[in-house]
Write an enzyme that holds these catalytic residues in place. Structure first.
Site, mmCIF file in Angstrom:
data_model
loop_
_atom_site.group_PDB
_atom_site.id
_atom_site.type_symbol
_atom_site.label_atom_id
_atom_site.label_comp_id
_atom_site.label_asym_id
_atom_site.label_seq_id
_atom_site.Cartn_x
_atom_site.Cartn_y
_atom_site.Cartn_z
ATOM 1 N N TYR A 195 34.932 46.958 50.953
ATOM 2 C CA TYR A 195 35.353 47.250 52.477
ATOM 3 C C TYR A 195 35.363 48.299 52.991
ATOM 4 O O TYR A 195 35.117 48.334 54.161
ATOM 5 C CB TYR A 195 36.272 45.778 52.186
ATOM 6 C CG TYR A 195 35.990 44.226 52.611
ATOM 7 C CD1 TYR A 195 35.675 43.463 51.289
ATOM 8 C CD2 TYR A 195 36.419 43.711 53.634
ATOM 9 C CE1 TYR A 195 35.655 42.579 51.372
ATOM 10 C CE2 TYR A 195 36.268 42.058 53.475
ATOM 11 C CZ TYR A 195 35.331 41.916 52.362
ATOM 12 O OH TYR A 195 35.150 40.334 52.407
ATOM 13 N N LYS A 226 36.058 43.841 36.530
ATOM 14 C CA LYS A 226 34.632 44.071 36.444
ATOM 15 C C LYS A 226 34.723 44.953 35.422
ATOM 16 O O LYS A 226 33.772 46.273 35.691
ATOM 17 C CB LYS A 226 33.472 43.508 37.577
ATOM 18 C CG LYS A 226 31.837 43.891 36.361
ATOM 19 C CD LYS A 226 32.208 42.455 36.256
ATOM 20 C CE LYS A 226 30.321 42.170 35.514
ATOM 21 N NZ LYS A 226 30.110 40.890 34.535
ATOM 22 N N ASP A 251 33.768 37.729 36.328
ATOM 23 C CA ASP A 251 32.400 36.282 36.024
ATOM 24 C C ASP A 251 32.829 34.981 35.381
ATOM 25 O O ASP A 251 32.256 34.008 36.259
ATOM 26 C CB ASP A 251 30.866 36.761 36.112
ATOM 27 C CG ASP A 251 31.264 37.894 34.336
ATOM 28 O OD1 ASP A 251 32.232 38.664 34.660
ATOM 29 O OD2 ASP A 251 29.987 37.933 33.935
ATOM 30 N N ASP A 285 38.051 37.779 48.116
ATOM 31 C CA ASP A 285 37.539 37.412 48.334
ATOM 32 C C ASP A 285 36.016 36.243 48.456
ATOM 33 O O ASP A 285 36.834 34.863 48.737
ATOM 34 C CB ASP A 285 37.122 38.143 49.735
ATOM 35 C CG ASP A 285 35.798 37.257 51.294
ATOM 36 O OD1 ASP A 285 36.202 36.882 51.869
ATOM 37 O OD2 ASP A 285 35.059 37.805 51.142
ATOM 38 N N ASP A 337 37.168 31.505 48.209
ATOM 39 C CA ASP A 337 36.441 29.932 49.510
ATOM 40 C C ASP A 337 36.004 29.267 48.679
ATOM 41 O O ASP A 337 35.993 27.816 48.121
ATOM 42 C CB ASP A 337 35.219 31.233 49.563
ATOM 43 C CG ASP A 337 35.687 31.446 51.427
ATOM 44 O OD1 ASP A 337 35.969 31.447 51.406
ATOM 45 O OD2 ASP A 337 33.759 31.460 51.779
HETATM 46 C C1 IPM Z 1 39.043 35.941 55.314
HETATM 47 C C2 IPM Z 1 37.184 37.222 55.662
HETATM 48 C C3 IPM Z 1 36.710 38.473 56.402
HETATM 49 C C4 IPM Z 1 37.262 38.624 54.801
HETATM 50 C C5 IPM Z 1 35.830 38.759 57.229
HETATM 51 C C6 IPM Z 1 35.309 37.564 58.493
HETATM 52 C C7 IPM Z 1 35.840 39.966 57.836
HETATM 53 O O1 IPM Z 1 36.078 36.484 55.085
HETATM 54 O O2 IPM Z 1 39.289 36.359 55.595
HETATM 55 O O3 IPM Z 1 38.357 36.297 54.202
HETATM 56 O O4 IPM Z 1 36.152 39.237 54.916
HETATM 57 O O5 IPM Z 1 38.439 39.549 54.710
HETATM 58 MN MN MN Z 2 36.356 35.254 53.305
#
Ligand code: IPM
Ligand code: MN
Length: 353
Positions: A141, A186, A219, A243, A247
């Site tokens: 990042y 990884k 993975d 990240d 999700d």
């Molecule tokens: C999160 C979001 C952010 C990230 C984006 C919006 C930059 O997806 O906080 O998880 O990738 O960190």
């Molecule tokens: Mn995110």
């Protein structure tokens, strides 16, 4: 107690969910005899529109002086031109970096009433309770980015110090929980991951011998997370893996709209509390966003930045109680049974009175 809280509503559904969490914090203040000051500032797309940059100096200054920061979400199609020079997301990355918030705690807990909203079989979900510690200010990042007409690159780099400090956060957290850390990397391919694994092993061996440490490749971790989510206690991983995996993990809880986060640095650093979901431009302004992730984030704010453990637990219990009552926004509800953001928030407020 008195606390000054900076609120950064941001874009899309950000303002709607942030308002819900502020209402909850106000109810907590009344019930427990605290006073909270709320100061709103711009970040993300709205800050680009109003100030020409995603993290204006006025916002950052106010954040530095605050006791805690509550954030909604940033981003949206209006600012998503792939060739745009400034993007809302840069504001979020910049504030995390500027405040030194290297450890992002993302707790994942399933709740009986919401199991039906998950695409995973209920028998795998009961009792799931883990925390992902996502490294937040390093890795790909933040590495150098290059772009020419026919090539592009993003540098992924980590220093020993960056890995050590987030590892310690994870191990200390495991000491207060079930005593298990899963470090995700990884290492079969990436040099940064081989360093990550070495440092994890050393910190575990030298400083936390009582904690069980295992290493997983990212993975296979993505698979195990769905196949045996109850196995995990603390999962620690680098920025981008964290990240992605969180999700994915939100589907265990039933919705992205249920997962909160706390971004923390060294003791004394001001923390940022935000839902893990984004700005959801497709539903923004409709009053139907799920406010629970941001309300859970407010509970984390009470606990981690203000030291108000009882108040935090009371907020969490109030959200669980409304879930038990079946107060579901559209992301959780069966068709035709969804309530609005305002109704979901009012239900939580009623439990707090
Ligand atoms: C999160 C979001 C952010 C990230 C984006 C919006 C930059 O997806 O906080 O998880 O990738 O960190
Ligand atoms: Mn995110």
């Amino acid at each position: 107690m008195h606390a000054e809280i900076v609120v950064l509503p941001g874009d899309g559904i950000g303002p709607e969910v942030a308002a819900a969490a502020v209402a909850v914090l106000e109810a907590v203040a009344t019930r427990f005899g605290h006073t909270f000051g709320f100061q709103e500032h711009d970040i993300g797309g709205i800050a680009i529109d109003r100030h020409g940059e995603p993290l204006p100096a006025t916002t950052l200054d106010a954040c530095r002086k605050a006791d805690a920061i509550l954030l909604g979400a940033v981003g949206g199609p209006k600012w998503s031109d792939p060739n745009a020079k400034v993007r809302p997301e840069q504001g979020l990355l910049a504030i995390r970096k500027a405040l030194g918030l290297y450890a992002n705690l993302r707790p994942v807990r399933t709740h009986a009433a919401a199991l039906g909203a998950s695409p995973i079989k209920a028998e795998l979900l009961e009792g799931v309770d883990f925390v992902v510690v996502r490294e937040l200010t390093g890795g790909i990042y933040f590495g150098e980015k290059t772009r020419t007409a026919d090539t592009a690159s993003d540098l992924c780099s980590y220093s020993v110090g960056e890995i050590e400090r987030v590892m310690r956060t994870a191990f200390r957290l495991a000491q207060t929980r079930r005593g298990k850390v899963t470090s995700v990397d990884k290492a079969n391919v990436l040099e940064t991951s081989r360093l990550w694994r070495d440092v994890a092993a050393r910190i575990g061996r030298e400083e936390f011998p009582e904690i069980a440490l295992e290493h997983q490749l990212v993975d296979s971790m993505a698979m195990h997370l769905l196949a045996k989510p109850r196995e995990y206690d603390v999962i620690v991983t680098e920025n981008m893996f964290g990240d992605i995996l969180t999700d994915e993990a939100s589907m265990l809880a039933g919705s992205l709209g249920l997962l909160p986060s706390a971004s923390l640095g060294e003791p004394g650093a001001v923390g940022i509390y935000e839902p893990i979901h984004g700005s959801a431009p497709d539903i923004a302004g409709k009053g139907i966003a799920n406010p629970y992730a941001t309300i859970f984030s407010a509970a984390m704010l009470l606990r981690h930045s203000l030291g108000l453990d009882e108040e935090a637990a009371t907020v969490e219990a109030a959200v669980y109680a409304v879930l038990d009552d079946g107060v579901f926004t559209a992301d959780l509800a069966a068709k035709g049974y969804a309530v609005s953001t305002a109704a979901a928030t009012d239900a939580v407020l009623a439990k707090l009175q």
